[in-house]
Design an enzyme around this catalytic site. Structure first.
Site, PDB file in Angstrom:
ATOM      1  N   TYR A  15       0.796  -1.229   0.000  1.00 31.34           N
ATOM      2  CA  TYR A  15       0.000   0.000   0.000  1.00 31.34           C
ATOM      3  C   TYR A  15       0.831   1.283   0.000  1.00 31.34           C
ATOM      4  O   TYR A  15       0.281   2.372  -0.122  1.00 31.34           O
ATOM      5  CB  TYR A  15      -0.909   0.036   1.235  1.00 31.34           C
ATOM      6  CG  TYR A  15      -1.902  -1.090   1.297  1.00 31.34           C
ATOM      7  CD1 TYR A  15      -2.943  -1.184   0.384  1.00 31.34           C
ATOM      8  CD2 TYR A  15      -1.797  -2.069   2.285  1.00 31.34           C
ATOM      9  CE1 TYR A  15      -3.856  -2.216   0.441  1.00 31.34           C
ATOM     10  CE2 TYR A  15      -2.702  -3.111   2.349  1.00 31.34           C
ATOM     11  CZ  TYR A  15      -3.734  -3.184   1.429  1.00 31.34           C
ATOM     12  OH  TYR A  15      -4.633  -4.215   1.493  1.00 31.34           O
ATOM     13  N   HIS A  20      -4.669   5.915  -1.770  1.00 31.38           N
ATOM     14  CA  HIS A  20      -5.326   5.898  -0.459  1.00 31.38           C
ATOM     15  C   HIS A  20      -4.355   6.243   0.671  1.00 31.38           C
ATOM     16  O   HIS A  20      -4.778   6.579   1.770  1.00 31.38           O
ATOM     17  CB  HIS A  20      -5.918   4.500  -0.222  1.00 31.38           C
ATOM     18  CG  HIS A  20      -7.277   4.488   0.404  1.00 31.38           C
ATOM     19  ND1 HIS A  20      -8.152   5.550   0.412  1.00 31.38           N
ATOM     20  CD2 HIS A  20      -7.931   3.482   1.050  1.00 31.38           C
ATOM     21  CE1 HIS A  20      -9.260   5.211   1.036  1.00 31.38           C
ATOM     22  NE2 HIS A  20      -9.158   3.963   1.438  1.00 31.38           N
ATOM     23  N   TYR A  64      -5.346  -0.091   9.854  1.00 30.35           N
ATOM     24  CA  TYR A  64      -5.906  -0.053   8.505  1.00 30.35           C
ATOM     25  C   TYR A  64      -6.976   1.023   8.427  1.00 30.35           C
ATOM     26  O   TYR A  64      -7.561   1.439   9.432  1.00 30.35           O
ATOM     27  CB  TYR A  64      -6.433  -1.415   8.037  1.00 30.35           C
ATOM     28  CG  TYR A  64      -5.331  -2.405   7.774  1.00 30.35           C
ATOM     29  CD1 TYR A  64      -4.629  -2.384   6.572  1.00 30.35           C
ATOM     30  CD2 TYR A  64      -4.976  -3.334   8.736  1.00 30.35           C
ATOM     31  CE1 TYR A  64      -3.600  -3.279   6.330  1.00 30.35           C
ATOM     32  CE2 TYR A  64      -3.938  -4.233   8.507  1.00 30.35           C
ATOM     33  CZ  TYR A  64      -3.259  -4.195   7.307  1.00 30.35           C
ATOM     34  OH  TYR A  64      -2.238  -5.073   7.081  1.00 30.35           O
ATOM     35  N   ASN A  66     -10.070   1.332   7.488  1.00 21.09           N
ATOM     36  CA  ASN A  66     -11.444   1.160   7.964  1.00 21.09           C
ATOM     37  C   ASN A  66     -11.593   1.222   9.476  1.00 21.09           C
ATOM     38  O   ASN A  66     -12.708   1.331   9.979  1.00 21.09           O
ATOM     39  CB  ASN A  66     -12.019  -0.162   7.441  1.00 21.09           C
ATOM     40  CG  ASN A  66     -12.156  -0.167   5.942  1.00 21.09           C
ATOM     41  OD1 ASN A  66     -11.889   0.826   5.264  1.00 21.09           O
ATOM     42  ND2 ASN A  66     -12.571  -1.280   5.400  1.00 21.09           N
ATOM     43  N   ASP A  91      -7.132  11.284   1.658  1.00 19.59           N
ATOM     44  CA  ASP A  91      -7.354  11.338   0.215  1.00 19.59           C
ATOM     45  C   ASP A  91      -8.817  11.659  -0.074  1.00 19.59           C
ATOM     46  O   ASP A  91      -9.701  11.340   0.722  1.00 19.59           O
ATOM     47  CB  ASP A  91      -6.968  10.000  -0.432  1.00 19.59           C
ATOM     48  CG  ASP A  91      -7.794   8.838   0.080  1.00 19.59           C
ATOM     49  OD1 ASP A  91      -8.634   8.322  -0.691  1.00 19.59           O
ATOM     50  OD2 ASP A  91      -7.615   8.433   1.244  1.00 19.59           O
ATOM     51  N   ASN A 112     -14.157   5.476   4.142  1.00 18.88           N
ATOM     52  CA  ASN A 112     -14.224   4.595   5.310  1.00 18.88           C
ATOM     53  C   ASN A 112     -13.342   5.054   6.471  1.00 18.88           C
ATOM     54  O   ASN A 112     -13.680   4.833   7.630  1.00 18.88           O
ATOM     55  CB  ASN A 112     -13.893   3.160   4.917  1.00 18.88           C
ATOM     56  CG  ASN A 112     -15.005   2.548   4.086  1.00 18.88           C
ATOM     57  OD1 ASN A 112     -16.167   2.916   4.216  1.00 18.88           O
ATOM     58  ND2 ASN A 112     -14.648   1.616   3.222  1.00 18.88           N
TER      59      ASN A 112
END
Length: 185
Positions: A15, A20, A64, A66, A91, A112
């Site tokens: 990632y 994101h 993470y 979420n 973002d 999220n």
């Protein structure tokens, strides 16, 4: 006085350079400018520096995207920092690539990470810096878009955008959100 900068993103090498993760990229860029490093801690990687008499903390949640709210709530409580003295860097697909907007509050817009923070704080009244990543993706492919790396054209401009975001963060630290909004929005 203490301030908290929250860079949103996802942990893991897959990632690192994704759209994101722009929040992580911004606070990483600021850490380099301030000559500080992040250290693993509870629910986040954390770093701090002194700026004009302010103790500025930066976190990158390790929960993470979420579940970002869990980390944000923990660090606000642990550091005893009022939510108004925090700024979340996130973002935003509704803004063109590189466009930046400071807000004192707002809806999650389907993001999220913001949804998780609003849930953890029981409020959407928390400052945020929204950084545009564009929306050049087919219907139903949002997740693929935000979890992909920046394209070649974007990569040519990303350093300039990270530098500008850091200018906004330092202005926010120095003069508060209203002044920073007037200068940069």
């Amino acid at each position: 006085m203490k301030l908290l900068l929250v860079g949103l993103g996802n942990i893991g090498p897959e990632y690192v350079h994704t759209r994101h993760n722009i929040g992580f990229l911004v606070v990483d860029h600021l850490a380099v400018q301030q000559k500080v490093a992040f250290q693993a801690s509870r629910l986040a990687a954390i770093s701090s520096f002194i700026h004009h008499g302010y103790q500025v903390y930066m976190i990158k949640p390790t929960t993470y995207m979420n579940n970002s709210g869990k980390s944000v709530r923990y660090w606000l409580d642990y550091l005893k920092i009022p939510v108004e003295q925090s700024l979340t860097i996130v973002d935003d697909i509704t803004l063109p690539f590189g466009t930046m907007r400071l807000r004192t509050k707002g809806a999650d817009g389907g993001h999220n990470g913001l949804k998780s923070i609003a849930h953890a704080l029981a409020s959407n009244h928390y400052p945020r810096l929204r950084i545009g990543i564009g929306n050049d993706f087919p219907k139903g492919k949002l997740s693929d878009f935000v979890l992909k790396n920046f394209n070649e054209k974007e990569l040519q401009k990303i350093d300039d955008h990270l530098h500008k975001a850091c200018q906004i963060l330092i202005t926010w630290c120095n003069k508060g959100i209203v002044h920073a909004m007037n200068q940069f929005n």
